[in-house]
Design a protein around this motif. Structure first.
Motif, mmCIF file in Angstrom:
data_model
loop_
_atom_site.group_PDB
_atom_site.id
_atom_site.type_symbol
_atom_site.label_atom_id
_atom_site.label_comp_id
_atom_site.label_asym_id
_atom_site.label_seq_id
_atom_site.Cartn_x
_atom_site.Cartn_y
_atom_site.Cartn_z
ATOM 1 N N ASP A 1 0.851 -1.191 0.000
ATOM 2 C CA ASP A 1 0.000 0.000 0.000
ATOM 3 C C ASP A 1 0.881 1.233 0.000
ATOM 4 N N ILE A 2 1.018 1.873 -1.157
ATOM 5 C CA ILE A 2 1.914 3.024 -1.293
ATOM 6 C C ILE A 2 1.436 4.213 -0.464
ATOM 7 N N ARG A 3 0.164 4.178 -0.024
ATOM 8 C CA ARG A 3 -0.346 5.276 0.810
ATOM 9 C C ARG A 3 0.274 5.252 2.202
ATOM 10 N N GLU A 4 0.785 4.101 2.621
ATOM 11 C CA GLU A 4 1.423 4.017 3.928
ATOM 12 C C GLU A 4 2.796 4.675 3.876
ATOM 13 N N ASP A 5 3.074 5.463 4.888
ATOM 14 C CA ASP A 5 4.294 6.263 4.921
ATOM 15 C C ASP A 5 5.550 5.405 4.800
ATOM 16 N N ILE A 6 5.551 4.225 5.434
ATOM 17 C CA ILE A 6 6.767 3.400 5.393
ATOM 18 C C ILE A 6 7.082 2.939 3.977
ATOM 19 N N ILE B 1 1.538 -3.398 31.256
ATOM 20 C CA ILE B 1 1.616 -2.980 29.850
ATOM 21 C C ILE B 1 0.897 -3.990 28.964
ATOM 22 N N ALA B 2 0.017 -3.483 28.093
ATOM 23 C CA ALA B 2 -0.700 -4.333 27.134
ATOM 24 C C ALA B 2 -0.019 -4.265 25.774
ATOM 25 N N TYR B 3 -0.246 -5.292 24.971
ATOM 26 C CA TYR B 3 0.190 -5.300 23.571
ATOM 27 C C TYR B 3 -1.060 -5.407 22.702
ATOM 28 N N LEU B 4 -1.201 -4.497 21.726
ATOM 29 C CA LEU B 4 -2.415 -4.418 20.906
ATOM 30 C C LEU B 4 -2.056 -4.506 19.429
ATOM 31 N N ALA B 5 -2.581 -5.536 18.739
ATOM 32 C CA ALA B 5 -2.310 -5.734 17.311
ATOM 33 C C ALA B 5 -3.606 -6.100 16.594
ATOM 34 N N GLN B 6 -3.685 -5.720 15.338
ATOM 35 C CA GLN B 6 -4.889 -5.951 14.542
ATOM 36 C C GLN B 6 -4.937 -7.349 13.944
ATOM 37 N N PHE C 1 0.892 -2.167 17.806
ATOM 38 C CA PHE C 1 1.579 -2.733 16.651
ATOM 39 C C PHE C 1 1.986 -1.663 15.644
ATOM 40 N N CYS C 2 1.163 -0.638 15.465
ATOM 41 C CA CYS C 2 1.487 0.430 14.510
ATOM 42 C C CYS C 2 0.884 1.742 14.987
ATOM 43 N N ASP C 3 1.277 2.825 14.344
ATOM 44 C CA ASP C 3 0.825 4.160 14.749
ATOM 45 C C ASP C 3 -0.675 4.345 14.567
ATOM 46 N N VAL C 4 -1.235 3.737 13.514
ATOM 47 C CA VAL C 4 -2.678 3.889 13.281
ATOM 48 C C VAL C 4 -3.463 3.255 14.422
ATOM 49 N N ILE C 5 -3.008 2.096 14.900
ATOM 50 C CA ILE C 5 -3.655 1.465 16.055
ATOM 51 C C ILE C 5 -3.431 2.309 17.303
ATOM 52 N N ALA C 6 -2.241 2.907 17.427
ATOM 53 C CA ALA C 6 -1.964 3.782 18.568
ATOM 54 C C ALA C 6 -2.928 4.964 18.596
ATOM 55 N N LEU C 7 -3.273 5.485 17.428
ATOM 56 C CA LEU C 7 -4.235 6.585 17.355
ATOM 57 C C LEU C 7 -5.595 6.146 17.888
ATOM 58 N N GLU C 8 -6.018 4.909 17.540
ATOM 59 C CA GLU C 8 -7.268 4.353 18.070
ATOM 60 C C GLU C 8 -7.175 4.184 19.586
ATOM 61 N N ALA C 9 -6.014 3.755 20.068
ATOM 62 C CA ALA C 9 -5.823 3.580 21.507
ATOM 63 C C ALA C 9 -5.933 4.921 22.235
ATOM 64 N N MET C 10 -5.351 5.967 21.655
ATOM 65 C CA MET C 10 -5.446 7.296 22.262
ATOM 66 C C MET C 10 -6.898 7.758 22.323
ATOM 67 N N ARG C 11 -7.628 7.500 21.247
ATOM 68 C CA ARG C 11 -9.042 7.884 21.215
ATOM 69 C C ARG C 11 -9.832 7.124 22.274
ATOM 70 N N CYS C 12 -9.537 5.829 22.410
ATOM 71 C CA CYS C 12 -10.228 5.000 23.391
ATOM 72 C C CYS C 12 -9.954 5.488 24.814
ATOM 73 N N VAL C 13 -8.698 5.815 25.102
ATOM 74 C CA VAL C 13 -8.322 6.298 26.430
ATOM 75 C C VAL C 13 -9.022 7.621 26.736
ATOM 76 N N ILE D 1 2.573 3.837 23.128
ATOM 77 C CA ILE D 1 3.677 3.905 22.175
ATOM 78 C C ILE D 1 3.264 3.176 20.896
ATOM 79 N N GLY D 2 3.599 3.754 19.752
ATOM 80 C CA GLY D 2 3.231 3.174 18.458
ATOM 81 C C GLY D 2 4.419 2.547 17.750
ATOM 82 N N TYR D 3 4.262 2.376 16.442
ATOM 83 C CA TYR D 3 5.318 1.759 15.625
ATOM 84 C C TYR D 3 5.114 2.226 14.187
ATOM 85 N N ASN D 4 6.171 2.665 13.540
ATOM 86 C CA ASN D 4 6.214 3.076 12.127
ATOM 87 C C ASN D 4 6.731 4.496 11.952
#
Length: 370
Positions: free
Chosen positions: A84-89, A200-205, A265-277, A291-294
């Motif tokens: 997916d070229i839309r992803e920054d990485i 500490i939790a680990y969250l992945a899609q 697992f990634c920054d997009v999931i981290a954004l969801e986690a921030m919203r949830c909190v 903390i995110g990843y990417n």
């Protein structure tokens, strides 16, 4: 003689009767006149373009070009396939590969598989026929080992050199260049521990090799610091959505399971986690560290700033390009073609440490959980 070589010689005879700047008949017309496929004609024309005899203008046609006296053109074509070229990485990967390829007079054809095995297979077969010199591929996530092996049979049979990035494929032995996902998970979790977080939790899609390797790094960091692993805090779906991540984190926040930080697992999931909190009327960092990843460029304006792990994707791309060049030129030595790039932590404000009201040291019982 190969058919496209015959077509190339025929075209040279035609060009010899033309002047610089003259336009060739369309490729469809040439295919009919020469009783050959469009793919074969395209391959012959591309080689003539590489030799400086022809030039193509998008939307206009193919023309006889002026070749400077003594000029030698030896351009190659590589194909880079990303999910997916839309992803920054992957944008960073493409930019890095192209920068390196330019040094060697090589063109890069960028293909976006959209995480589809069918799309990836179609690009590979089409570009093999077109005479592509080599491939750099971020493999799609296949359903089985058999599907994985089947996706790359055409490359193996054609002997076209190729390199994998980010993900290895079981049953396919080719060079792999990747960021060290285990180490990334390890340093992410250690950072949270060093900031005072303990539950500490680990969250992945999705559950697949990359997410599992990061989870292994997370578990190792906890064990290294003498913190027990509570499997209730490992939130990893077989094939979930962002909404699933939000819902699962919400459930644990509402439960009696202690949690004061989340490694995502990634920054997009981290954004969801921030919203949830925030939806739970809690503060990011003070109550729940995240903390995110990417190190996704599109999320750098998020408040509070997201601490994350950088792939160092530019280094991955540079290394992959160098490995492919050596493979094409038969310069590869040794049998261990596995290249690891060490990720780095990018510290911002999303996990600076617990406030007094958010601080909960893990109990002896929690520390002993396995």
């Amino acid at each position: 003689m190969l058919r496209y070589k015959e077509i190339k010689l025929t075209l040279k005879e035609l060009i010899a009767q033309m002047s610089d700047g003259d336009r060739l008949p369309s490729r469809s017309i040439l295919s009919r006149q020469l009783d050959s496929s469009r793919v074969t004609v395209d391959k012959a024309i591309r080689e003539l373009e590489e030799e400086g005899i022809l030039t193509s203008r998008f939307g206009s046609g193919t023309y006889v070009s002026h070749r400077l006296e003594g000029m030698v053109v030896n351009a190659r074509n590589w194909c880079l396939i990303v999910p997916d070229i839309r992803e920054d990485i992957y944008a960073k990967l493409a930019s890095s590969v192209e920068n390196e390829a330019r040094k060697w007079n090589t063109n890069v054809i960028l293909c976006n598989s959209e995480n589809s095995a069918e799309n990836q297979d179609r690009y590979i077969k089409r570009l093999i026929v077109s005479g592509t010199d080599g491939f750099i591929i971020v493999p799609v996530i296949a359903k089985s080992v058999l599907e994985n092996v089947g996706l790359y049979q055409s490359l193996l049979q054609s002997k076209v050199p190729f390199v994998f990035c980010n993900r290895e494929v079981e049953g396919i032995s080719v060079p792999l260049v990747k960021s060290n996902d285990f180490y990334g998970g390890y340093i992410a979790t250690l950072h949270l521990i060093d900031q005072g977080y303990r539950n500490i939790a680990y969250l992945a899609q999705q559950r697949y090799r990359t997410s599992i390797e990061r989870c292994h790094g997370y578990i190792s960091a906890l064990q290294c610091r003498g913190i027990g692993v509570d499997h209730r805090r490992i939130l990893m779906h077989d094939n979930g959505t962002l909404e699933d991540c939000y819902s699962q984190l919400k459930r644990i926040l509402e439960s009696d399971v202690p949690m004061d930080a989340v490694f995502c697992f990634c920054d997009v999931i981290a954004l969801e986690a921030m919203r949830c909190v925030e939806d739970a009327n809690l503060q990011v960092s003070e109550d729940i560290g995240i903390i995110g990843y990417n190190d996704d460029a599109s999320l750098k304006m998020v408040k509070p700033g997201l601490t994350t792990i950088s792939y160092r994707m530019e280094e991955v791309g540079r290394t992959a390009a160098e490995v492919l060049r050596k493979k094409i030129e038969c310069e590869m030595t040794g049998n261990f073609d596995y290249y690891l790039v060490q990720p780095e932590i990018v510290v911002r404000e999303s996990c600076l440490g617990l406030s007094e009201r958010g601080s909960t040291e893990c109990t002896a019982d929690q520390a002993g959980q396995v």
